[in-house]
Design a protein around this motif. Structure first.
Motif, PDB file in Angstrom:
ATOM      1  N   TYR A 112       0.801  -1.208   0.000  1.00  0.00           N
ATOM      2  CA  TYR A 112       0.000   0.000   0.000  1.00  0.00           C
ATOM      3  C   TYR A 112       0.847   1.277   0.000  1.00  0.00           C
ATOM      4  O   TYR A 112       0.310   2.368  -0.057  1.00  0.00           O
ATOM      5  N   ILE A 113       2.159   1.134   0.057  1.00  0.00           N
ATOM      6  CA  ILE A 113       3.066   2.286   0.038  1.00  0.00           C
ATOM      7  C   ILE A 113       3.660   2.371  -1.371  1.00  0.00           C
ATOM      8  O   ILE A 113       4.677   1.775  -1.662  1.00  0.00           O
ATOM      9  N   GLN A 114       2.997   3.096  -2.231  1.00  0.00           N
ATOM     10  CA  GLN A 114       3.420   3.126  -3.631  1.00  0.00           C
ATOM     11  C   GLN A 114       4.415   4.245  -3.950  1.00  0.00           C
ATOM     12  O   GLN A 114       5.243   4.102  -4.840  1.00  0.00           O
ATOM     13  N   ALA A 115       4.367   5.362  -3.255  1.00  0.00           N
ATOM     14  CA  ALA A 115       5.226   6.500  -3.597  1.00  0.00           C
ATOM     15  C   ALA A 115       6.706   6.186  -3.409  1.00  0.00           C
ATOM     16  O   ALA A 115       7.546   6.659  -4.177  1.00  0.00           O
ATOM     17  N   ILE A 116       7.047   5.366  -2.409  1.00  0.00           N
ATOM     18  CA  ILE A 116       8.461   5.050  -2.139  1.00  0.00           C
ATOM     19  C   ILE A 116       9.130   4.466  -3.381  1.00  0.00           C
ATOM     20  O   ILE A 116      10.249   4.830  -3.724  1.00  0.00           O
ATOM     21  N   GLY A 117       8.438   3.569  -4.071  1.00  0.00           N
ATOM     22  CA  GLY A 117       9.015   2.923  -5.244  1.00  0.00           C
ATOM     23  C   GLY A 117       9.342   3.883  -6.372  1.00  0.00           C
ATOM     24  O   GLY A 117      10.244   3.624  -7.172  1.00  0.00           O
ATOM     25  N   ARG A 118       8.622   4.991  -6.446  1.00  0.00           N
ATOM     26  CA  ARG A 118       8.880   5.991  -7.489  1.00  0.00           C
ATOM     27  C   ARG A 118       9.850   7.069  -7.014  1.00  0.00           C
ATOM     28  O   ARG A 118      10.695   7.522  -7.774  1.00  0.00           O
ATOM     29  N   LEU A 119       9.707   7.481  -5.763  1.00  0.00           N
ATOM     30  CA  LEU A 119      10.574   8.551  -5.250  1.00  0.00           C
ATOM     31  C   LEU A 119      11.957   8.042  -4.859  1.00  0.00           C
ATOM     32  O   LEU A 119      12.953   8.735  -5.044  1.00  0.00           O
ATOM     33  N   PHE A 120      12.007   6.842  -4.286  1.00  0.00           N
ATOM     34  CA  PHE A 120      13.261   6.268  -3.814  1.00  0.00           C
ATOM     35  C   PHE A 120      13.374   4.822  -4.319  1.00  0.00           C
ATOM     36  O   PHE A 120      13.274   3.871  -3.545  1.00  0.00           O
ATOM     37  N   PRO A 121      13.552   4.647  -5.620  1.00  0.00           N
ATOM     38  CA  PRO A 121      13.541   3.298  -6.189  1.00  0.00           C
ATOM     39  C   PRO A 121      14.601   2.364  -5.606  1.00  0.00           C
ATOM     40  O   PRO A 121      14.374   1.162  -5.510  1.00  0.00           O
ATOM     41  N   ALA A 122      15.729   2.890  -5.180  1.00  0.00           N
ATOM     42  CA  ALA A 122      16.772   2.026  -4.600  1.00  0.00           C
ATOM     43  C   ALA A 122      16.303   1.401  -3.289  1.00  0.00           C
ATOM     44  O   ALA A 122      16.611   0.239  -3.002  1.00  0.00           O
ATOM     45  N   ILE A 123      15.542   2.151  -2.499  1.00  0.00           N
ATOM     46  CA  ILE A 123      15.003   1.605  -1.246  1.00  0.00           C
ATOM     47  C   ILE A 123      14.016   0.490  -1.561  1.00  0.00           C
ATOM     48  O   ILE A 123      14.039  -0.579  -0.942  1.00  0.00           O
ATOM     49  N   ALA A 124      13.139   0.717  -2.520  1.00  0.00           N
ATOM     50  CA  ALA A 124      12.154  -0.301  -2.898  1.00  0.00           C
ATOM     51  C   ALA A 124      12.841  -1.546  -3.457  1.00  0.00           C
ATOM     52  O   ALA A 124      12.462  -2.670  -3.120  1.00  0.00           O
ATOM     53  N   ARG A 125      13.853  -1.359  -4.297  1.00  0.00           N
ATOM     54  CA  ARG A 125      14.590  -2.514  -4.833  1.00  0.00           C
ATOM     55  C   ARG A 125      15.261  -3.291  -3.712  1.00  0.00           C
ATOM     56  O   ARG A 125      15.290  -4.527  -3.736  1.00  0.00           O
ATOM     57  N   ASN A 126      15.787  -2.584  -2.727  1.00  0.00           N
ATOM     58  CA  ASN A 126      16.421  -3.260  -1.601  1.00  0.00           C
ATOM     59  C   ASN A 126      15.403  -4.120  -0.839  1.00  0.00           C
ATOM     60  O   ASN A 126      15.712  -5.248  -0.446  1.00  0.00           O
ATOM     61  N   ALA A 127      14.201  -3.600  -0.640  1.00  0.00           N
ATOM     62  CA  ALA A 127      13.152  -4.395   0.023  1.00  0.00           C
ATOM     63  C   ALA A 127      12.809  -5.629  -0.803  1.00  0.00           C
ATOM     64  O   ALA A 127      12.634  -6.720  -0.254  1.00  0.00           O
ATOM     65  N   ARG A 128      12.724  -5.481  -2.115  1.00  0.00           N
ATOM     66  CA  ARG A 128      12.436  -6.645  -2.972  1.00  0.00           C
ATOM     67  C   ARG A 128      13.613  -7.625  -2.966  1.00  0.00           C
ATOM     68  O   ARG A 128      13.418  -8.834  -3.054  1.00  0.00           O
ATOM     69  N   ASN A 129      14.839  -7.108  -2.867  1.00  0.00           N
ATOM     70  CA  ASN A 129      15.994  -8.007  -2.756  1.00  0.00           C
ATOM     71  C   ASN A 129      15.861  -8.891  -1.527  1.00  0.00           C
ATOM     72  O   ASN A 129      16.160 -10.088  -1.580  1.00  0.00           O
ATOM     73  N   VAL A 130      15.401  -8.314  -0.413  1.00  0.00           N
ATOM     74  CA  VAL A 130      15.183  -9.109   0.806  1.00  0.00           C
ATOM     75  C   VAL A 130      14.061 -10.102   0.567  1.00  0.00           C
ATOM     76  O   VAL A 130      14.214 -11.300   0.845  1.00  0.00           O
ATOM     77  N   ASN A 131      12.925  -9.625   0.028  1.00  0.00           N
ATOM     78  CA  ASN A 131      11.788 -10.521  -0.208  1.00  0.00           C
ATOM     79  C   ASN A 131      12.163 -11.712  -1.069  1.00  0.00           C
ATOM     80  O   ASN A 131      11.808 -12.848  -0.754  1.00  0.00           O
ATOM     81  N   PHE A 132      12.836 -11.439  -2.187  1.00  0.00           N
ATOM     82  CA  PHE A 132      13.064 -12.492  -3.177  1.00  0.00           C
ATOM     83  C   PHE A 132      14.414 -13.179  -3.064  1.00  0.00           C
ATOM     84  O   PHE A 132      14.772 -13.981  -3.919  1.00  0.00           O
ATOM     85  N   SER A 133      15.160 -12.912  -1.998  1.00  0.00           N
ATOM     86  CA  SER A 133      16.399 -13.661  -1.798  1.00  0.00           C
ATOM     87  C   SER A 133      16.344 -14.459  -0.508  1.00  0.00           C
ATOM     88  O   SER A 133      16.498 -15.666  -0.515  1.00  0.00           O
ATOM     89  N   MET A 134      16.060 -13.796   0.607  1.00  0.00           N
ATOM     90  CA  MET A 134      16.067 -14.510   1.879  1.00  0.00           C
ATOM     91  C   MET A 134      14.709 -14.531   2.562  1.00  0.00           C
ATOM     92  O   MET A 134      14.565 -15.122   3.616  1.00  0.00           O
ATOM     93  N   GLY A 135      13.699 -13.929   1.964  1.00  0.00           N
ATOM     94  CA  GLY A 135      12.392 -13.831   2.592  1.00  0.00           C
ATOM     95  C   GLY A 135      11.341 -14.761   2.041  1.00  0.00           C
ATOM     96  O   GLY A 135      10.152 -14.438   2.050  1.00  0.00           O
ATOM     97  N   MET A 136      11.763 -15.935   1.546  1.00  0.00           N
ATOM     98  CA  MET A 136      10.811 -16.892   0.962  1.00  0.00           C
ATOM     99  C   MET A 136      10.945 -18.255   1.616  1.00  0.00           C
ATOM    100  O   MET A 136      12.030 -18.668   1.989  1.00  0.00           O
ATOM    101  N   THR A 137       9.808 -18.949   1.689  1.00  0.00           N
ATOM    102  CA  THR A 137       9.841 -20.331   2.147  1.00  0.00           C
ATOM    103  C   THR A 137      10.155 -21.235   0.953  1.00  0.00           C
ATOM    104  O   THR A 137      10.144 -20.796  -0.197  1.00  0.00           O
ATOM    105  N   ASP A 138      10.394 -22.493   1.231  1.00  0.00           N
ATOM    106  CA  ASP A 138      10.634 -23.462   0.149  1.00  0.00           C
ATOM    107  C   ASP A 138       9.437 -23.545  -0.791  1.00  0.00           C
ATOM    108  O   ASP A 138       9.586 -23.787  -1.981  1.00  0.00           O
TER     109      ASP A 138
END
Length: 195
Positions: free
Chosen positions: A10-36
């Motif tokens: 629900y926080i959409q502005a961060i991804g446009r205003l600070f794309p590096a922060i949003a990419r970092n969050a996705r890096n966490v989600n899709f690297s170490m934040g997933m179950t098998d």
């Protein structure tokens, strides 16, 4: 805060205003934040660095029916607005990059994450009937338009990423499920009073 997936949906502005922060969050989600299984953990507290992805088959048979194997354990009740919204967000993050490096780095896990949501659907009708958690610290039982529309959005975003990654058959399967979901949301979850 942190990596709580439903909040980031629900926080959409961060991804446009600070794309590096949003990419970092996705890096966490899709690297170490997933179950098998491919579930994006609501709150990444302990890194899952030894992920062993479950082999999943999502395809269309000769009658254009969706084949989903293996079925998902019925006891699993994930936070699906976070799951689907994070898939939508990772597509936004990809679009905010100048090339495909970010997408290529995470594609296998993005696909596993989408397949997890499809396994929650279970029959390819584009609706989630199983109980699932949502951001409101509650549980939804049965199909609903809130998570259903996010699921359809995630399918369409993943379809676009699949086409970019050279997987047209997978993309076609995603489009079929998304089209069925959009139709079923309109026909089964609304009575015509509002639209």
């Amino acid at each position: 805060g942190g990596t709580f997936t439903p909040q980031w949906v629900y926080i959409q502005a961060i991804g446009r205003l600070f794309p590096a922060i949003a990419r970092n969050a996705r890096n966490v989600n899709f690297s170490m934040g997933m179950t098998d299984e491919g579930y994006l953990i609501d709150r990444t507290i302990k890194a899952n660095t030894n992920r062993k992805p479950v082999k999943v088959t999502i395809k269309l048979d000769s009658n254009n029916q969706v084949v989903i194997e293996p079925p998902l354990d019925p006891k699993i009740e994930p936070c699906l607005d976070g799951q689907c919204g994070t898939i939508i967000n990772v597509y936004r993050e990809h679009l905010m990059t100048p090339d495909k490096k970010f997408l290529k780095k995470h594609w296998a896990n993005i696909k596993d994450s989408m397949n997890f949501a499809i396994r929650m659907d279970g029959d390819g009708d584009g609706l989630i009937h199983r109980p699932h958690q949502v951001a409101y610290d509650g549980k939804f039982f049965g199909a609903n338009s809130m998570v259903g529309s996010m699921y359809v959005g995630a399918l369409l975003c993943t379809e676009q990423m699949a086409l970019e990654m050279g997987e047209p058959e997978y993309a076609r399967c995603l489009r079929v499920i998304a089209d069925r979901g959009a139709k079923n949301i309109s026909e089964k979850l609304w009575n015509g009073e509002y639209f």
